[in-house]
Design a protein around this motif. Structure first.
Motif, PDB file in Angstrom:
ATOM      1  N   GLU A  67      35.065  47.364  37.481  1.00  0.00           N
ATOM      2  CA  GLU A  67      34.291  46.352  36.762  1.00  0.00           C
ATOM      3  C   GLU A  67      34.570  46.433  35.261  1.00  0.00           C
ATOM      4  OE1 GLU A  67      29.603  44.991  36.365  1.00  0.00           O
ATOM      5  OE2 GLU A  67      30.108  47.084  36.725  1.00  0.00           O
ATOM      6  N   THR A 120      38.131  45.012  34.493  1.00  0.00           N
ATOM      7  CA  THR A 120      38.266  43.552  34.496  1.00  0.00           C
ATOM      8  C   THR A 120      37.790  42.949  33.174  1.00  0.00           C
ATOM      9  OG1 THR A 120      36.082  43.223  35.513  1.00  0.00           O
ATOM     10  CG2 THR A 120      37.972  43.412  37.000  1.00  0.00           C
ATOM     11  N   GLU A 157      38.630  35.531  33.818  1.00  0.00           N
ATOM     12  CA  GLU A 157      38.530  34.594  34.935  1.00  0.00           C
ATOM     13  C   GLU A 157      39.849  34.414  35.673  1.00  0.00           C
ATOM     14  OE1 GLU A 157      39.227  31.857  31.280  1.00  0.00           O
ATOM     15  OE2 GLU A 157      38.710  33.928  31.747  1.00  0.00           O
ATOM     16  N   VAL A 173      41.812  36.195  37.698  1.00  0.00           N
ATOM     17  CA  VAL A 173      41.895  36.510  39.127  1.00  0.00           C
ATOM     18  C   VAL A 173      41.117  35.484  39.947  1.00  0.00           C
ATOM     19  CG1 VAL A 173      41.300  38.197  40.907  1.00  0.00           C
ATOM     20  CG2 VAL A 173      42.298  38.965  38.750  1.00  0.00           C
ATOM     21  N   ASP A 174      39.935  35.113  39.488  1.00  0.00           N
ATOM     22  CA  ASP A 174      39.141  34.116  40.209  1.00  0.00           C
ATOM     23  C   ASP A 174      39.868  32.775  40.287  1.00  0.00           C
ATOM     24  OD1 ASP A 174      37.024  35.711  40.922  1.00  0.00           O
ATOM     25  OD2 ASP A 174      35.847  35.254  39.133  1.00  0.00           O
ATOM     26  N   LEU A 175      40.549  32.404  39.203  1.00  0.00           N
ATOM     27  CA  LEU A 175      41.286  31.140  39.189  1.00  0.00           C
ATOM     28  C   LEU A 175      42.504  31.189  40.107  1.00  0.00           C
ATOM     29  CD1 LEU A 175      41.276  30.267  35.361  1.00  0.00           C
ATOM     30  CD2 LEU A 175      39.880  29.223  37.159  1.00  0.00           C
ATOM     31  N   LYS A 201      43.055  33.432  42.884  1.00  0.00           N
ATOM     32  CA  LYS A 201      43.010  34.003  44.235  1.00  0.00           C
ATOM     33  C   LYS A 201      43.065  32.964  45.355  1.00  0.00           C
ATOM     34  CE  LYS A 201      38.001  34.871  44.106  1.00  0.00           C
ATOM     35  NZ  LYS A 201      36.984  35.951  44.091  1.00  0.00           N
ATOM     36  N   ASN A 202      42.452  31.800  45.158  1.00  0.00           N
ATOM     37  CA  ASN A 202      42.526  30.775  46.214  1.00  0.00           C
ATOM     38  C   ASN A 202      43.946  30.231  46.348  1.00  0.00           C
ATOM     39  OD1 ASN A 202      39.834  31.016  46.869  1.00  0.00           O
ATOM     40  ND2 ASN A 202      39.179  29.319  45.568  1.00  0.00           N
ATOM     41  N   GLN A 216      45.997  32.827  48.188  1.00  0.00           N
ATOM     42  CA  GLN A 216      45.736  32.813  49.618  1.00  0.00           C
ATOM     43  C   GLN A 216      46.460  31.649  50.290  1.00  0.00           C
ATOM     44  OE1 GLN A 216      43.745  35.233  51.465  1.00  0.00           O
ATOM     45  NE2 GLN A 216      45.062  34.218  52.968  1.00  0.00           N
ATOM     46  N   HIS A 251      45.998  41.296  41.344  1.00  0.00           N
ATOM     47  CA  HIS A 251      45.497  40.820  42.635  1.00  0.00           C
ATOM     48  C   HIS A 251      46.679  40.736  43.596  1.00  0.00           C
ATOM     49  CE1 HIS A 251      42.500  39.166  45.262  1.00  0.00           C
ATOM     50  NE2 HIS A 251      43.196  38.058  45.479  1.00  0.00           N
ATOM     51  N   ARG A 308      43.662  25.336  33.853  1.00  0.00           N
ATOM     52  CA  ARG A 308      42.291  25.847  33.789  1.00  0.00           C
ATOM     53  C   ARG A 308      42.125  26.914  32.701  1.00  0.00           C
ATOM     54  NH1 ARG A 308      39.367  24.340  38.542  1.00  0.00           N
ATOM     55  NH2 ARG A 308      40.726  23.182  39.960  1.00  0.00           N
TER      56      ARG A 308
END
Length: 271
Positions: A79, A82, A89, A91-93, A95-96, A99, A123, A256
């Motif tokens: 934590e 990061t 942000e 990794v969050d942007l 990861k989808n 995948q 990631h 983004r």
């Protein structure tokens, strides 16, 4: 000069900081370590190691395995890490998209950024096939023989690239590894001209990678994203198709992050 000799010449409070971070680094390098192992690796008395570990447990950064009496880092360290990212942000942007890329190709997808003169994996989405790879989140890898390292350097400013490469070790991991800075800089020109980076079995035997950069609002390359293929599943005829998938994902992630003129689109239209 190692941490122990440095610590011996410092005030006690500074020496304690050096010991604390030495323990954190040692636990990061080899998870679930015992006191004897840590004492030997850090040249610290067992009693000192124990005392420091107990304090770190109290603070929540280290845990002790009840069944083995070994110690390991907790998610609180992750934590904290990061928060050190320039773009938390990211990794969050990504990861989808990662995948989706893994689902479409069936292969392993990595996200990495620069740390010192290496890359670090932020990631990873594993292949649907059984393929053992060196990588894991938080592990470092070289700049000169990975697709992510190449794209980060190819789109970097000459000044910053020169600074980073001064600290890079051009280690020849494989026969195909580019182990000479001059040859590497020629490779970077080719990478930028074609709009993507490649690892042609330069880091791991029988593994090829294709990667593209991700840009911020100032059009700086802040990360790289790659897809890794075992050589027997890599089809050169599909390379441009894979690059197009990566480019589309990078375009959206970059937008983004504030990028308004995606460099890979500009370069694609100029060739």
């Amino acid at each position: 000069m190692d941490d122990d000799s440095l610590a011996g010449k410092q005030p006690e409070s500074v020496a304690a900081v050096l010991k604390t971070f030495g323990l954190l680094q040692a636990l990061g390098d080899r998870s679930e370590s015992g006191i004897s192992d840590l004492s030997m690796r850090l040249a610290m008395p067992k009693a000192t190691v124990y005392r420091f570990l107990q304090t770190m447990i109290t603070l929540g950064y280290v845990r002790q395995e009840a069944d083995s009496e070994r110690y390991a880092l907790t998610m609180k360290v992750y934590e904290l890490g990061t928060k050190a990212l320039q773009y938390p942000e990211l990794v969050d942007l990504a990861k989808n998209h990662m995948q989706t890329l893994a689902d479409k190709t069936g292969e392993t997808v990595h996200l990495g950024t620069l740390i010192d003169s290496e890359i670090i994996y932020l990631h990873k989405v594993d292949s649907s096939h059984a393929l053992g790879m060196y990588s894991r989140i938080g592990r470092r890898a070289p700049l000169h023989c990975t697709a992510i390292g190449k794209v980060l350097m190819a789109w970097d400013t000459p000044e910053h690239r020169d600074h980073v490469l001064q600290g890079a070790e051009f280690k020849p991991f494989r026969q195909t590894t580019i182990a000479d800075r001059q040859a590497y800089e020629q490779e970077l020109k080719q990478v930028k001209a074609q709009g993507f980076g490649e690892d042609r079995e330069e880091f791991e035997d029988h593994v090829r990678c294709v990667g593209v950069p991700i840009f911020d609002r100032l059009n700086r390359p802040v990360a790289g994203m790659s897809i890794s293929f075992p050589i027997f599943r890599y089809d050169p005829a599909r390379a441009q198709e894979v690059v197009a998938l990566l480019r589309d994902a990078s375009r959206d992630i970059s937008a983004r992050l504030g990028c308004t003129q995606f460099p890979l689109d500009e370069e694609a239209t100029s060739h």
